[in-house]
Design a protein around this motif. Structure first.
Motif, PDB file in Angstrom:
ATOM      1  N   THR A  21     -28.939  25.706  -0.515  1.00  0.00           N
ATOM      2  CA  THR A  21     -28.065  24.535  -0.550  1.00  0.00           C
ATOM      3  C   THR A  21     -28.777  23.339   0.078  1.00  0.00           C
ATOM      4  OG1 THR A  21     -26.137  25.963  -0.354  1.00  0.00           O
ATOM      5  CG2 THR A  21     -25.806  23.637   0.128  1.00  0.00           C
ATOM      6  N   ASN A  22     -28.723  22.196  -0.612  1.00  0.00           N
ATOM      7  CA  ASN A  22     -29.309  20.956  -0.086  1.00  0.00           C
ATOM      8  C   ASN A  22     -28.313  20.249   0.817  1.00  0.00           C
ATOM      9  OD1 ASN A  22     -31.697  21.250  -1.490  1.00  0.00           O
ATOM     10  ND2 ASN A  22     -31.135  19.843  -3.111  1.00  0.00           N
ATOM     11  N   HIS A  23     -28.779  19.801   1.976  1.00  0.00           N
ATOM     12  CA  HIS A  23     -27.996  18.984   2.899  1.00  0.00           C
ATOM     13  C   HIS A  23     -28.798  17.698   3.095  1.00  0.00           C
ATOM     14  CE1 HIS A  23     -25.525  22.487   3.927  1.00  0.00           C
ATOM     15  NE2 HIS A  23     -26.662  23.166   3.869  1.00  0.00           N
ATOM     16  N   VAL A  24     -28.164  16.560   2.831  1.00  0.00           N
ATOM     17  CA  VAL A  24     -28.877  15.284   2.878  1.00  0.00           C
ATOM     18  C   VAL A  24     -28.186  14.337   3.853  1.00  0.00           C
ATOM     19  CG1 VAL A  24     -29.655  13.292   1.532  1.00  0.00           C
ATOM     20  CG2 VAL A  24     -29.620  15.562   0.482  1.00  0.00           C
ATOM     21  N   LEU A  25     -28.992  13.719   4.713  1.00  0.00           N
ATOM     22  CA  LEU A  25     -28.515  12.652   5.592  1.00  0.00           C
ATOM     23  C   LEU A  25     -29.304  11.405   5.215  1.00  0.00           C
ATOM     24  CD1 LEU A  25     -26.962  11.474   8.004  1.00  0.00           C
ATOM     25  CD2 LEU A  25     -28.834  12.287   9.464  1.00  0.00           C
ATOM     26  N   SER A  26     -28.602  10.389   4.758  1.00  0.00           N
ATOM     27  CA  SER A  26     -29.252   9.155   4.335  1.00  0.00           C
ATOM     28  C   SER A  26     -28.920   8.048   5.334  1.00  0.00           C
ATOM     29  CB  SER A  26     -28.778   8.767   2.936  1.00  0.00           C
ATOM     30  OG  SER A  26     -29.450   7.600   2.510  1.00  0.00           O
ATOM     31  N   LEU A  27     -29.939   7.533   5.983  1.00  0.00           N
ATOM     32  CA  LEU A  27     -29.783   6.408   6.906  1.00  0.00           C
ATOM     33  C   LEU A  27     -30.211   5.155   6.154  1.00  0.00           C
ATOM     34  CD1 LEU A  27     -31.403   8.052  10.040  1.00  0.00           C
ATOM     35  CD2 LEU A  27     -28.968   7.869   9.523  1.00  0.00           C
TER      36      LEU A  27
END
Length: 68
Positions: A21-27
């Protein structure tokens, strides 16, 4: 797996867990510009450390700009 992409005004962190599973945090909209080639990251089993190299040596009041 951990991957971090740096651009002048953004930083995107992608983690793929054991289940795939991909987990993405975009700042997005960092407070000021950074130097992508001089930014870096390290990670271990329990921690991710990200170092942003600022374009200008100014004091940042926050990590990202507030939405208007």
């Amino acid at each position: 797996m951990v991957d971090v992409k740096f651009e002048e005004m953004t930083c995107e962190i992608t983690i793929v867990d054991q289940d795939g599973t991909n987990h993405v945090l975009s700042l997005s909209k960092l407070y000021e510009k950074v130097e992508p080639d001089n930014c870096s990251f390290r990670y271990s089993e329990k921690k991710i450390s990200i170092t942003l190299k600022k374009w200008l040596e100014t004091k940042w009041l926050t990590l990202i700009k507030a939405a208007k």
